[in-house]
Design a protein around this motif. Structure first.
Motif, PDB file in Angstrom:
ATOM      1  N   ARG A 134       0.821  -1.212   0.000  1.00 27.56           N
ATOM      2  CA  ARG A 134       0.000   0.000   0.000  1.00 27.56           C
ATOM      3  C   ARG A 134       0.854   1.260   0.000  1.00 27.56           C
ATOM      4  NH1 ARG A 134      -4.465  -2.176   4.400  1.00 27.56           N
ATOM      5  NH2 ARG A 134      -5.672  -3.375   2.890  1.00 27.56           N
ATOM      6  N   ARG A 135       0.856   1.931  -1.123  1.00 30.36           N
ATOM      7  CA  ARG A 135       1.599   3.194  -1.231  1.00 30.36           C
ATOM      8  C   ARG A 135       1.082   4.209  -0.222  1.00 30.36           C
ATOM      9  NH1 ARG A 135       5.214   5.280  -4.566  1.00 30.36           N
ATOM     10  NH2 ARG A 135       5.145   3.483  -5.937  1.00 30.36           N
ATOM     11  N   PHE A 136      -0.230   4.192   0.037  1.00 27.60           N
ATOM     12  CA  PHE A 136      -0.809   5.168   0.968  1.00 27.60           C
ATOM     13  C   PHE A 136      -0.348   4.940   2.407  1.00 27.60           C
ATOM     14  CE2 PHE A 136      -4.118   1.862   0.701  1.00 27.60           C
ATOM     15  CZ  PHE A 136      -4.411   1.623   2.039  1.00 27.60           C
ATOM     16  N   VAL A 137       0.235   3.794   2.696  1.00 23.55           N
ATOM     17  CA  VAL A 137       0.859   3.542   3.996  1.00 23.55           C
ATOM     18  C   VAL A 137       2.358   3.858   3.922  1.00 23.55           C
ATOM     19  CG1 VAL A 137       1.490   1.750   5.672  1.00 23.55           C
ATOM     20  CG2 VAL A 137      -0.820   1.820   4.730  1.00 23.55           C
ATOM     21  N   LEU A 138       3.013   3.377   2.866  1.00 29.84           N
ATOM     22  CA  LEU A 138       4.471   3.483   2.794  1.00 29.84           C
ATOM     23  C   LEU A 138       4.982   4.912   2.570  1.00 29.84           C
ATOM     24  CD1 LEU A 138       5.273   0.243   0.779  1.00 29.84           C
ATOM     25  CD2 LEU A 138       5.467   0.615   3.249  1.00 29.84           C
ATOM     26  N   GLU A 139       4.270   5.717   1.785  1.00 29.74           N
ATOM     27  CA  GLU A 139       4.727   7.108   1.567  1.00 29.74           C
ATOM     28  C   GLU A 139       4.766   7.888   2.886  1.00 29.74           C
ATOM     29  OE1 GLU A 139       6.127   8.527  -0.961  1.00 29.74           O
ATOM     30  OE2 GLU A 139       5.527   7.374  -2.710  1.00 29.74           O
ATOM     31  N   PRO A 140       3.670   7.906   3.671  1.00 27.63           N
ATOM     32  CA  PRO A 140       3.762   8.626   4.946  1.00 27.63           C
ATOM     33  C   PRO A 140       4.680   7.926   5.952  1.00 27.63           C
ATOM     34  CG  PRO A 140       1.539   7.735   4.631  1.00 27.63           C
ATOM     35  CD  PRO A 140       2.295   7.499   3.365  1.00 27.63           C
ATOM     36  N   LEU A 141       4.775   6.605   5.892  1.00 23.85           N
ATOM     37  CA  LEU A 141       5.690   5.882   6.783  1.00 23.85           C
ATOM     38  C   LEU A 141       7.123   6.362   6.545  1.00 23.85           C
ATOM     39  CD1 LEU A 141       5.667   2.065   7.440  1.00 23.85           C
ATOM     40  CD2 LEU A 141       7.774   3.318   7.149  1.00 23.85           C
ATOM     41  N   ARG A 142       7.479   6.534   5.277  1.00 24.02           N
ATOM     42  CA  ARG A 142       8.832   6.993   4.930  1.00 24.02           C
ATOM     43  C   ARG A 142       9.125   8.362   5.562  1.00 24.02           C
ATOM     44  NH1 ARG A 142      10.507   7.520  -1.285  1.00 24.02           N
ATOM     45  NH2 ARG A 142       8.551   8.675  -1.297  1.00 24.02           N
ATOM     46  N   GLU A 143       8.112   9.190   5.712  1.00 24.53           N
ATOM     47  CA  GLU A 143       8.318  10.512   6.317  1.00 24.53           C
ATOM     48  C   GLU A 143       8.702  10.405   7.793  1.00 24.53           C
ATOM     49  OE1 GLU A 143       4.995  13.151   5.838  1.00 24.53           O
ATOM     50  OE2 GLU A 143       4.709  12.556   3.755  1.00 24.53           O
ATOM     51  N   VAL A 144       8.054   9.484   8.511  1.00 22.77           N
ATOM     52  CA  VAL A 144       8.291   9.395   9.952  1.00 22.77           C
ATOM     53  C   VAL A 144       9.447   8.465  10.305  1.00 22.77           C
ATOM     54  CG1 VAL A 144       5.941  10.046  10.568  1.00 22.77           C
ATOM     55  CG2 VAL A 144       6.517   7.620  10.367  1.00 22.77           C
ATOM     56  N   TRP A 145       9.832   7.590   9.361  1.00 21.42           N
ATOM     57  CA  TRP A 145      10.924   6.644   9.627  1.00 21.42           C
ATOM     58  C   TRP A 145      11.574   6.261   8.295  1.00 21.42           C
ATOM     59  CZ3 TRP A 145      10.094   1.985  13.427  1.00 21.42           C
ATOM     60  CH2 TRP A 145      11.334   1.441  13.790  1.00 21.42           C
ATOM     61  N   PRO A 146      12.401   7.160   7.740  1.00 17.50           N
ATOM     62  CA  PRO A 146      12.978   6.928   6.416  1.00 17.50           C
ATOM     63  C   PRO A 146      13.839   5.665   6.318  1.00 17.50           C
ATOM     64  CG  PRO A 146      13.574   9.109   7.264  1.00 17.50           C
ATOM     65  CD  PRO A 146      12.776   8.434   8.314  1.00 17.50           C
ATOM     66  N   GLY A 147      14.422   5.215   7.405  1.00 20.85           N
ATOM     67  CA  GLY A 147      15.273   4.033   7.366  1.00 20.85           C
ATOM     68  C   GLY A 147      14.585   2.755   7.776  1.00 20.85           C
ATOM     69  N   TRP A 148      13.232   2.760   7.846  1.00 15.01           N
ATOM     70  CA  TRP A 148      12.505   1.585   8.318  1.00 15.01           C
ATOM     71  C   TRP A 148      12.737   0.387   7.414  1.00 15.01           C
ATOM     72  CZ3 TRP A 148       8.004  -1.098   6.410  1.00 15.01           C
ATOM     73  CH2 TRP A 148       7.464  -1.999   7.325  1.00 15.01           C
ATOM     74  N   THR A 149      12.881  -0.768   8.042  1.00 18.65           N
ATOM     75  CA  THR A 149      13.026  -2.033   7.332  1.00 18.65           C
ATOM     76  C   THR A 149      11.886  -2.957   7.756  1.00 18.65           C
ATOM     77  OG1 THR A 149      15.424  -1.779   7.274  1.00 18.65           O
ATOM     78  CG2 THR A 149      14.562  -3.999   6.952  1.00 18.65           C
ATOM     79  N   HIS A 150      11.238  -3.566   6.781  1.00 24.57           N
ATOM     80  CA  HIS A 150      10.128  -4.481   7.043  1.00 24.57           C
ATOM     81  C   HIS A 150      10.648  -5.672   7.841  1.00 24.57           C
ATOM     82  CE1 HIS A 150       6.937  -7.388   6.212  1.00 24.57           C
ATOM     83  NE2 HIS A 150       6.169  -6.351   5.894  1.00 24.57           N
ATOM     84  N   PRO A 151      10.056  -5.951   9.014  1.00 25.49           N
ATOM     85  CA  PRO A 151      10.582  -7.000   9.884  1.00 25.49           C
ATOM     86  C   PRO A 151      10.577  -8.409   9.287  1.00 25.49           C
ATOM     87  CG  PRO A 151       8.977  -5.654  11.064  1.00 25.49           C
ATOM     88  CD  PRO A 151       8.935  -5.242   9.626  1.00 25.49           C
ATOM     89  N   ALA A 152       9.660  -8.699   8.393  1.00 26.29           N
ATOM     90  CA  ALA A 152       9.585 -10.051   7.830  1.00 26.29           C
ATOM     91  C   ALA A 152      10.422 -10.194   6.564  1.00 26.29           C
ATOM     92  CB  ALA A 152       8.138 -10.424   7.544  1.00 26.29           C
ATOM     93  N   SER A 153      10.340  -9.223   5.662  1.00 23.81           N
ATOM     94  CA  SER A 153      11.043  -9.344   4.378  1.00 23.81           C
ATOM     95  C   SER A 153      12.475  -8.818   4.436  1.00 23.81           C
ATOM     96  CB  SER A 153      10.280  -8.587   3.285  1.00 23.81           C
ATOM     97  OG  SER A 153      10.385  -7.184   3.485  1.00 23.81           O
ATOM     98  N   GLY A 154      12.745  -7.919   5.386  1.00 19.34           N
ATOM     99  CA  GLY A 154      14.063  -7.298   5.448  1.00 19.34           C
ATOM    100  C   GLY A 154      14.266  -6.189   4.431  1.00 19.34           C
ATOM    101  N   LEU A 155      13.206  -5.841   3.679  1.00 18.56           N
ATOM    102  CA  LEU A 155      13.310  -4.789   2.673  1.00 18.56           C
ATOM    103  C   LEU A 155      13.083  -3.420   3.306  1.00 18.56           C
ATOM    104  CD1 LEU A 155      11.313  -6.481  -0.223  1.00 18.56           C
ATOM    105  CD2 LEU A 155      13.789  -6.200  -0.061  1.00 18.56           C
ATOM    106  N   THR A 156      13.798  -2.429   2.789  1.00 23.06           N
ATOM    107  CA  THR A 156      13.627  -1.062   3.283  1.00 23.06           C
ATOM    108  C   THR A 156      12.335  -0.477   2.724  1.00 23.06           C
ATOM    109  OG1 THR A 156      14.759  -0.063   1.406  1.00 23.06           O
ATOM    110  CG2 THR A 156      16.135  -0.709   3.318  1.00 23.06           C
ATOM    111  N   VAL A 157      11.879   0.589   3.347  1.00 23.01           N
ATOM    112  CA  VAL A 157      10.684   1.269   2.854  1.00 23.01           C
ATOM    113  C   VAL A 157      10.913   1.757   1.427  1.00 23.01           C
ATOM    114  CG1 VAL A 157      11.233   3.537   3.876  1.00 23.01           C
ATOM    115  CG2 VAL A 157       8.854   2.914   3.433  1.00 23.01           C
ATOM    116  N   GLU A 158      12.123   2.193   1.103  1.00 25.07           N
ATOM    117  CA  GLU A 158      12.437   2.639  -0.267  1.00 25.07           C
ATOM    118  C   GLU A 158      12.292   1.486  -1.256  1.00 25.07           C
ATOM    119  OE1 GLU A 158      12.905   5.627  -1.479  1.00 25.07           O
ATOM    120  OE2 GLU A 158      12.855   6.624   0.470  1.00 25.07           O
TER     121      GLU A 158
END
Length: 168
Positions: A127-151
């Motif tokens: 969901r882009r509508f979740v990930l775009e604002p998530l990137r604003e509050v935590w630009p370095g976030w990594t998905h706990p299951a996949s290990g992929l960054t928000v970018e």
């Protein structure tokens, strides 16, 4: 546990007629202190088309809050649902328009398939509508299951209709 991400959304007026943007802002403010957590950051607010598309449904206001502290996942889910209920949330069918929607996206690195809440949120990475604002509050976030960054997650998604809230 550490940092917790909560998605905030609405596309219907609240029970008292409050506009969706005002409902989202009030919900974000109500998160500070909830279950002993501290509000660290709130994203800007975005207007997004319903997903899946529903021609008769108004656009959503969406954002993400970043909280810090320790909380029991089930207790946090119950507290969020209590805020939703106070805003007049009803659940007539899946993905129905709503007065307020609060979803736990992630609680630190916790991964669990059951019981509710499932963590990380099972569809947030789609969901882009979740990930775009998530990137604003935590630009370095990594998905706990996949290990992929928000970018990296955003790079996998097709474009989606989004605009800064209040610019329509």
């Amino acid at each position: 546990m550490g940092d917790i991400l909560v998605a905030i959304g609405a596309n219907l007026p609240g029970a008292d007629g409050t506009a969706p943007l005002a409902s989202c802002r009030a919900a974000a403010a109500a998160l500070d202190g909830l279950c002993g957590l501290s509000l660290v950051a709130t994203s800007s607010w975005w207007e997004t088309a319903p997903d899946p598309p529903q021609p008769s449904s108004p656009w959503y206001v969406n954002g993400v809050a970043r909280l810090r502290g320790e909380a029991d996942p089930a207790a946090l889910l119950a507290a969020l649902q209590s805020i939703e209920n106070a805003a007049g949330r009803v659940r007539p069918y899946p993905n129905a328009p709503r007065t307020l929607d609060l979803d736990i996206i992630a609680m630190g690195g916790l991964v669990r398939a059951a019981p509710d809440p499932i963590l990380p949120h099972p569809r947030a990475h789609l969901r882009r509508f979740v990930l775009e604002p998530l990137r604003e509050v935590w630009p370095g976030w990594t998905h706990p299951a996949s290990g992929l960054t928000v970018e990296a997650l955003l790079g996998r998604l097709p474009p989606a209709p989004m605009r800064a809230a209040g610019t329509a």
